[in-house]
Design an enzyme around this catalytic site. Structure first.
Site, PDB file in Angstrom:
ATOM      1  N   ASP A 140       0.902  -1.037  -0.023  1.00 37.95           N
ATOM      2  CA  ASP A 140       0.053  -0.116   0.016  1.00 37.95           C
ATOM      3  C   ASP A 140       0.949   1.122  -0.009  1.00 37.95           C
ATOM      4  OD1 ASP A 140      -2.895   0.969  -0.228  1.00 37.95           O
ATOM      5  OD2 ASP A 140      -2.545   1.491   2.142  1.00 37.95           O
ATOM      6  N   TYR A 180       0.790   5.889  -0.530  1.00 41.61           N
ATOM      7  CA  TYR A 180       0.472   6.964   0.369  1.00 41.61           C
ATOM      8  C   TYR A 180       0.718   8.170  -0.650  1.00 41.61           C
ATOM      9  CZ  TYR A 180       0.337   9.301   5.119  1.00 41.61           C
ATOM     10  OH  TYR A 180      -0.086  10.143   5.915  1.00 41.61           O
ATOM     11  N   HIS A 183      -4.098  14.107   1.632  1.00 44.92           N
ATOM     12  CA  HIS A 183      -4.283  12.927   2.557  1.00 44.92           C
ATOM     13  C   HIS A 183      -2.994  13.067   3.746  1.00 44.92           C
ATOM     14  CE1 HIS A 183      -5.484   9.482   4.517  1.00 44.92           C
ATOM     15  NE2 HIS A 183      -4.408   8.908   4.492  1.00 44.92           N
ATOM     16  N   GLU A 230      -9.263   4.111  -2.234  1.00 43.97           N
ATOM     17  CA  GLU A 230      -8.074   3.968  -3.069  1.00 43.97           C
ATOM     18  C   GLU A 230      -8.363   3.206  -4.397  1.00 43.97           C
ATOM     19  OE1 GLU A 230      -4.814   2.197  -0.838  1.00 43.97           O
ATOM     20  OE2 GLU A 230      -5.492   2.991   0.927  1.00 43.97           O
ATOM     21  N   ASP A 279      -9.352   0.284   1.900  1.00 46.66           N
ATOM     22  CA  ASP A 279      -8.243  -0.133   2.746  1.00 46.66           C
ATOM     23  C   ASP A 279      -8.584   0.193   4.183  1.00 46.66           C
ATOM     24  OD1 ASP A 279      -5.892  -1.214   3.847  1.00 46.66           O
ATOM     25  OD2 ASP A 279      -4.849   0.904   3.536  1.00 46.66           O
ATOM     26  N   GLN A 292      -4.271   2.445  15.020  1.00 43.62           N
ATOM     27  CA  GLN A 292      -3.028   2.852  14.106  1.00 43.62           C
ATOM     28  C   GLN A 292      -2.111   3.789  15.068  1.00 43.62           C
ATOM     29  OE1 GLN A 292      -4.654   4.750  10.536  1.00 43.62           O
ATOM     30  NE2 GLN A 292      -2.708   4.968  10.008  1.00 43.62           N
ATOM     31  N   TYR A 296       2.014   2.665  15.098  1.00 42.61           N
ATOM     32  CA  TYR A 296       2.694   2.723  13.738  1.00 42.61           C
ATOM     33  C   TYR A 296       4.018   2.993  13.860  1.00 42.61           C
ATOM     34  CZ  TYR A 296       2.665   7.851  13.319  1.00 42.61           C
ATOM     35  OH  TYR A 296       2.956   9.340  13.554  1.00 42.61           O
ATOM     36  N   LYS A 299      -4.636  -2.101  10.094  1.00 37.51           N
ATOM     37  CA  LYS A 299      -4.938  -2.172   8.455  1.00 37.51           C
ATOM     38  C   LYS A 299      -5.000  -3.595   7.870  1.00 37.51           C
ATOM     39  CE  LYS A 299      -3.598   2.322   7.528  1.00 37.51           C
ATOM     40  NZ  LYS A 299      -4.551   2.900   6.411  1.00 37.51           N
ATOM     41  N   THR A 344      -4.987   6.467   0.221  1.00 35.47           N
ATOM     42  CA  THR A 344      -6.310   7.123   0.107  1.00 35.47           C
ATOM     43  C   THR A 344      -6.036   8.373  -0.725  1.00 35.47           C
ATOM     44  OG1 THR A 344      -6.257   6.601   2.433  1.00 35.47           O
ATOM     45  CG2 THR A 344      -7.826   8.346   1.779  1.00 35.47           C
TER      46      THR A 344
HETATM   47 MN    MN Z   1      -4.257   2.519   2.611  1.00 31.47          MN
END
Ligand code: MN
Length: 424
Positions: free
Chosen positions: A124, A126, A131, A198, A230, A237, A241, A250, A357
């Protein structure tokens, strides 16, 4: 980038009448690939959506396999020849009509769609700077956009085993949550369940380990594009993270739409990839004239919500946001493929790359509730009197996507829908 050819001809019409209806997602100019199982029985088969029907490609005599990953591994010329043959056979006046109508055409209402292929690995990204900046402000008010963002397409390795197809129903996940900054964590069901709007990029032919894919050839390795949700737990998170990135917030579920719209079908809807002159410019390995000219994807995206109460009252979903992928993305799919392999990492047919996103520049174009409700602080008021800061049990989230441009026939990505069940 793919050139336009006879399969994109806006005058082209199909003998499948439903494909010619205005606003149809699957006209003859689209021809997306999916894997279906007939409700009357039998194993998975590869089909192409045409109007409200599916052309079974093996029954039509066009391919010899039921395995999408095998088909995806074919080179770009072979895939293009297959598209041309499907287009000719489905066009008005074709000599295949009688045979195909009898033995290869199946109503979409008579099948169950499966995941389009076996997904070996899922990464994934970004790619929306809007975002990244808005979310960064919530997680790190004094340092929203980290200094690497404009140089590296940021990504993390996700989990392929929990990727499901549209119609997925999953339990609200549990995880470690910090009730307050000073309190110890507790194990509890997430109270901040969110979606992420996404695009899913499916890899065609892969690359050998140690052999990077240069940006000039990157799109030859892109089979096509789906919608991708997603799912994210926003209270799990922030605690987990750092320092290694997202993990259990996730990987409990992610949902893809069943039809992969091919790179070739998207050719009329490409857009310029532009960065302001005073902005950071990509390093040379992430630059090419073709990427500048048409690297972006002009896909309109929408998010819709139907709560359990709305469903019980027979009320349709309401739109939460809409925007365009080209305006949201700071990186192109060619740049993602090239960067992913620059160290020699090998991609394989069927691998899935998430765009990240896709939030647009305006607040109402945000692709998550985290942004739309400012972390739940400003709940969305729904027409039936309910409100949502984050998702509740029974909520069904629907994403839709389509491409429109003067001089081309509109094509759609269909939709991806999934429903939240109570925690175990
Ligand atoms: Mn994502």
């Amino acid at each position: 980038m793919t050139n336009l050819n006879s399969t994109h001809d806006p005058q082209l019409r199909s003998w499948v009448a439903s494909a010619n209806a205005a606003g149809c997602d699957f006209p003859i100019q689209n021809l997306p690939f999916g894997t279906f199982v007939p409700n009357e029985g039998g194993g998975p088969r590869i089909g192409v959506a045409i109007g409200d029907q599916i052309l079974d490609l093996r029954a039509a005599g066009l391919i010899a396999t039921h395995d999408m990953n095998v088909l995806m591994a074919a080179g770009p010329a072979e895939r293009s020849a297959l598209r041309a043959a499907i287009s000719q056979g489905l066009a008005e006046g074709s000599s295949e009509r009688a045979d195909w109508e009898k033995s290869a055409l199946v109503p979409q209402s008579a099948v169950t769609m499966q995941l389009p292929c076996r997904i070996g690995d899922y990464t994934d990204f970004y790619t929306s700077v809007h975002h990244a900046t808005t979310v960064g402000k919530q997680f790190r008010p004094d340092n929203p956009l980290l200094p690497n963002y404009k140089w590296i397409p940021i990504g993390y390795h996700g989990r392929a085993s929990s990727v499901g197809v549209s119609g997925q129903r999953f339990k609200r996940p549990k995880g470690q949550i910090k009730p307050s900054p000073d309190a110890p964590p507790v194990l509890a069901p997430t109270r901040k369940l969110d979606y992420e709007l996404e695009l899913g990029f499916f890899i065609a032919g892969g690359n050998a380990l140690g052999e990077p894919i240069g940006i000039e050839r990157a799109e030859e390795h892109l089979f096509g594009v789906t919608l991708f949700n997603d799912w994210s737990a926003r209270d799990i998170q922030p605690w987990e993270y750092q320092p290694l990135g997202p993990f259990l917030s996730k990987n409990f579920a992610s949902t893809v739409s069943p039809w992969i719209v091919t790179t070739e079908a998207l050719a009329p809807f490409r857009a310029k990839f532009e960065r302001a002159a005073d902005d950071v410019q990509p390093l040379p390995y992430l630059e090419s004239p073709a990427n500048r000219e048409s690297g972006a994807l002009g896909i309109t995206l929408e998010v819709w919500l139907q709560t359990a109460k709305m469903r019980e009252a027979g009320q349709p979903p309401v739109m939460l946001s809409h925007g365009n992928a080209a305006e949201a993305a700071y990186w192109t799919v060619a740049q993602l493929i090239t960067h992913h392999t620059v160290n020699g990492c090998n991609l394989q047919p069927g691998d899935l790359l998430g765009s990240g996103t896709l939030s647009g520049p305006k607040p109402e174009e945000a692709g998550s509730l985290l942004e739309l409700t400012t972390g739940g602080k400003n709940p969305i008021q729904l027409p039936n009197g309910e409100s949502r800061g984050f998702l509740e049990d029974g909520d069904t989230l629907v994403m839709r996507g389509y491409c429109e441009r003067a001089g081309a026939v509109r094509i759609g990505l269909g939709e991806v829908s999934a429903t939240v069940l109570p925690a175990a």
